[in-house]
Design a protein around this motif. Structure first.
Motif, PDB file in Angstrom:
ATOM      1  N   ASN A   1      17.802  -2.903 -17.077  1.00  0.00           N
ATOM      2  CA  ASN A   1      16.076  -2.869 -16.928  1.00  0.00           C
ATOM      3  C   ASN A   1      16.149  -1.757 -15.402  1.00  0.00           C
ATOM      4  N   TYR A   2      14.948  -1.048 -15.368  1.00  0.00           N
ATOM      5  CA  TYR A   2      14.594  -0.325 -14.286  1.00  0.00           C
ATOM      6  C   TYR A   2      13.099  -0.313 -14.332  1.00  0.00           C
ATOM      7  N   SER A   3      12.314  -1.817 -14.509  1.00  0.00           N
ATOM      8  CA  SER A   3      11.444  -1.989 -13.085  1.00  0.00           C
ATOM      9  C   SER A   3      11.025  -2.234 -12.260  1.00  0.00           C
ATOM     10  N   ASN A   4       9.977  -1.492 -11.320  1.00  0.00           N
ATOM     11  CA  ASN A   4      10.242  -1.680  -9.887  1.00  0.00           C
ATOM     12  C   ASN A   4      10.137  -2.472  -9.197  1.00  0.00           C
ATOM     13  N   PRO A   5      10.309  -2.883  -8.321  1.00  0.00           N
ATOM     14  CA  PRO A   5      10.650  -2.249  -6.799  1.00  0.00           C
ATOM     15  C   PRO A   5      12.478  -2.011  -7.389  1.00  0.00           C
ATOM     16  N   ALA A   6      12.864  -1.269  -8.310  1.00  0.00           N
ATOM     17  CA  ALA A   6      15.260  -1.475  -8.397  1.00  0.00           C
ATOM     18  C   ALA A   6      15.767  -2.526  -7.384  1.00  0.00           C
ATOM     19  N   ALA A   7      15.084  -1.673  -6.009  1.00  0.00           N
ATOM     20  CA  ALA A   7      16.563  -2.569  -5.134  1.00  0.00           C
ATOM     21  C   ALA A   7      15.666  -4.178  -5.280  1.00  0.00           C
ATOM     22  N   ILE A   8      14.501  -5.151  -4.884  1.00  0.00           N
ATOM     23  CA  ILE A   8      14.529  -5.971  -4.798  1.00  0.00           C
ATOM     24  C   ILE A   8      14.668  -6.895  -6.356  1.00  0.00           C
ATOM     25  N   VAL A   9      14.224  -6.307  -6.737  1.00  0.00           N
ATOM     26  CA  VAL A   9      14.456  -6.765  -8.618  1.00  0.00           C
ATOM     27  C   VAL A   9      15.793  -7.370  -9.501  1.00  0.00           C
ATOM     28  N   ALA A  10      16.889  -6.908  -8.723  1.00  0.00           N
ATOM     29  CA  ALA A  10      18.271  -5.601  -8.799  1.00  0.00           C
ATOM     30  C   ALA A  10      18.438  -7.437  -7.614  1.00  0.00           C
TER      31      ALA A  10
END
Length: 444
Positions: free
Chosen positions: A144-153
């Protein structure tokens, strides 16, 4: 040699052709038997897909290709989901950028209130894609490299903790290529061995060596202190003005901690007043407008040209160098290469004096079993303080999404280093709720 089956989730994205071209460039090291596109916007995807079908027919006719809006068709018989979705597309990005600017706050795709708004839109669809993958191809990996990556992660850690998902970002890769250019390294960033830590779009390099162990930091630092990450500008004539400013501003970001080299996105947190003043010269024309007028228009024009000519010969599609990172990751898993890569992972004890549950961006060793984190040890107080504030923002956003909590989202926006006060945060939030009523959960 094993051939992989891939679904690109976000098949209608302007980045999808660059990924396909990069996959074709690296078939010898990462062979492919099937590529599928999946998107919920059939019309948009069809244009990109028809053009890519012609590219594949001419360059790799042995690869099976299809595109669909049906989850079962898309996610059956696959080894990897390469996900780069943009929920709400550029129309919503434009609102993410322009609404905060009404209140004197910078508007940006992944940082501050704009990034929070985008994160609230992205969580649900990403979880949906994970569930499709696990239902139809339970042994597959989601890259997964969908943004915003920090919130998604953070959301995937909380909501689907056992899922086979690896969150990545190609921004450090782009900066490392510029570092390699500063050093005139013949093989680019792959000639460097790096140590890095932080959060997504919020990190620092602490060591860079060549393959013989020689310290490369002094030479890079000397350049960054004078020029930021601007290097050989004549060779980067295609770089948009906003990105040139970001690369140049790294000079000032570096000055606050010359023991490290910074991620360019730190400018939004350390210089929000500068960014707002600089980007607000024309508040009706933000980065989203720039992208729609250039990348969006150019990629779809190139796709239509291929379709109309029924050939990809001399086409304007080009490999996206950043996409090579996701191929490195897929190759490492498929062929057990034990590659060292930056991933966004649960901290546990990798950074010993930081929140063990935080999703941090650090080097990991990647193989067929997933990844093993490389220990960073303790980090300095300056970085620790910044990261604690920002990771709290990310956690509060996910709290707000899970619980439908207006209060938690107000707290998240208030805590962002880009926002000057709680009252400004509330005004922005109320406008964002109205703008995102078709995308966010109801907040109470």
């Amino acid at each position: 040699m094993k051939k992989s089956s891939i679904v690109i989730a976000g098949g209608g994205s302007t980045f999808t052709p660059g990924i396909v071209m990069m996959l074709l460039d690296h078939l010898k090291r990462f062979p492919i038997r099937q590529i599928k596109f999946y998107d919920n916007d059939a019309q948009r995807q069809e244009t990109i897909a028809k053009a890519c079908a012609i590219v594949l027919r001419e360059r790799a006719p042995e690869i099976e290709f299809s595109y669909t809006t049906d989850p079962q068709e898309a996610f059956t018989d696959i080894d990897f989901v390469m996900a780069h979705i943009r929920v709400g597309k550029y129309a919503m990005r434009e609102k993410d950028e322009k609404i905060p600017m009404k209140y004197g706050v910078l508007g940006q795709e992944t940082c501050g209130p704009g990034g929070i708004a985008y994160g609230m839109r992205s969580i649900g669809p990403i979880i949906e894609i994970i569930d499709y993958m696990e239902k139809y191809s339970p042994n597959a990996w989601m890259l997964n490299y969908s943004n915003p990556a920090a919130i998604v992660a953070e959301a995937t850690r909380r909501i689907r903790p056992q899922s086979k998902i690896i969150n990545i970002c190609d921004m450090p890769v782009g900066i490392e290529e510029r570092m390699a250019e500063i050093l005139s390294l013949p093989n680019g960033r792959k000639d460097m061995d790096i140590t890095y830590y932080g959060l997504n779009h919020f990190g620092w390099w602490t060591a860079i060596h060549d393959k013989q162990g020689n310290d490369l930091m002094p030479q890079i630092k000397a350049h960054v202190a004078k020029h930021g990450y601007i290097v050989n500008p004549d060779n980067h004539a295609e770089t948009e003005a906003s990105w040139n400013d970001t690369y140049a501003k790294a000079k000032d970001v570096y000055a606050i901690d010359p023991d490290t080299l910074p991620n360019t996105y730190l400018k939004y947190y350390l210089f929000p007043d500068y960014v707002f003043a600089h980007d607000n010269k024309n508040p009706d024309h933000t980065r989203a407008n720039e992208v729609m007028e250039h990348r969006e228009r150019n990629v779809f024009a190139a796709a239509n040209d291929i379709i109309n000519k029924n050939t990809a010969k001399d086409c304007a599609f080009h490999s996206d160098e950043h996409a090579s990172y996701i191929i490195d990751l897929a190759e490492a898993i498929t062929f057990n290469t034990n590659a060292k890569m930056l991933l966004i992972v649960k901290n546990d004890s990798a950074i010993s004096n930081f929140d063990p549950t935080a999703m941090v961006e650090i080097p990991c060793i990647v193989n067929k079993n997933g990844y093993q984190k490389i220990s960073i040890g303790e980090i300095p107080q300056f970085q620790k303080g910044l990261m604690e504030q920002q990771v709290s923002v990310e956690k509060l956003v996910v709290d707000a999404w899970i619980n439908g909590s207006y209060q938690k989202l107000w707290q998240a926006i208030s805590l962002s280093k880009t926002v000057p006060s709680v009252s400004v945060a509330k005004n922005i939030l109320d406008d964002l709720i109205e703008a995102n009523k078709d995308y966010w959960p109801i907040l109470k």
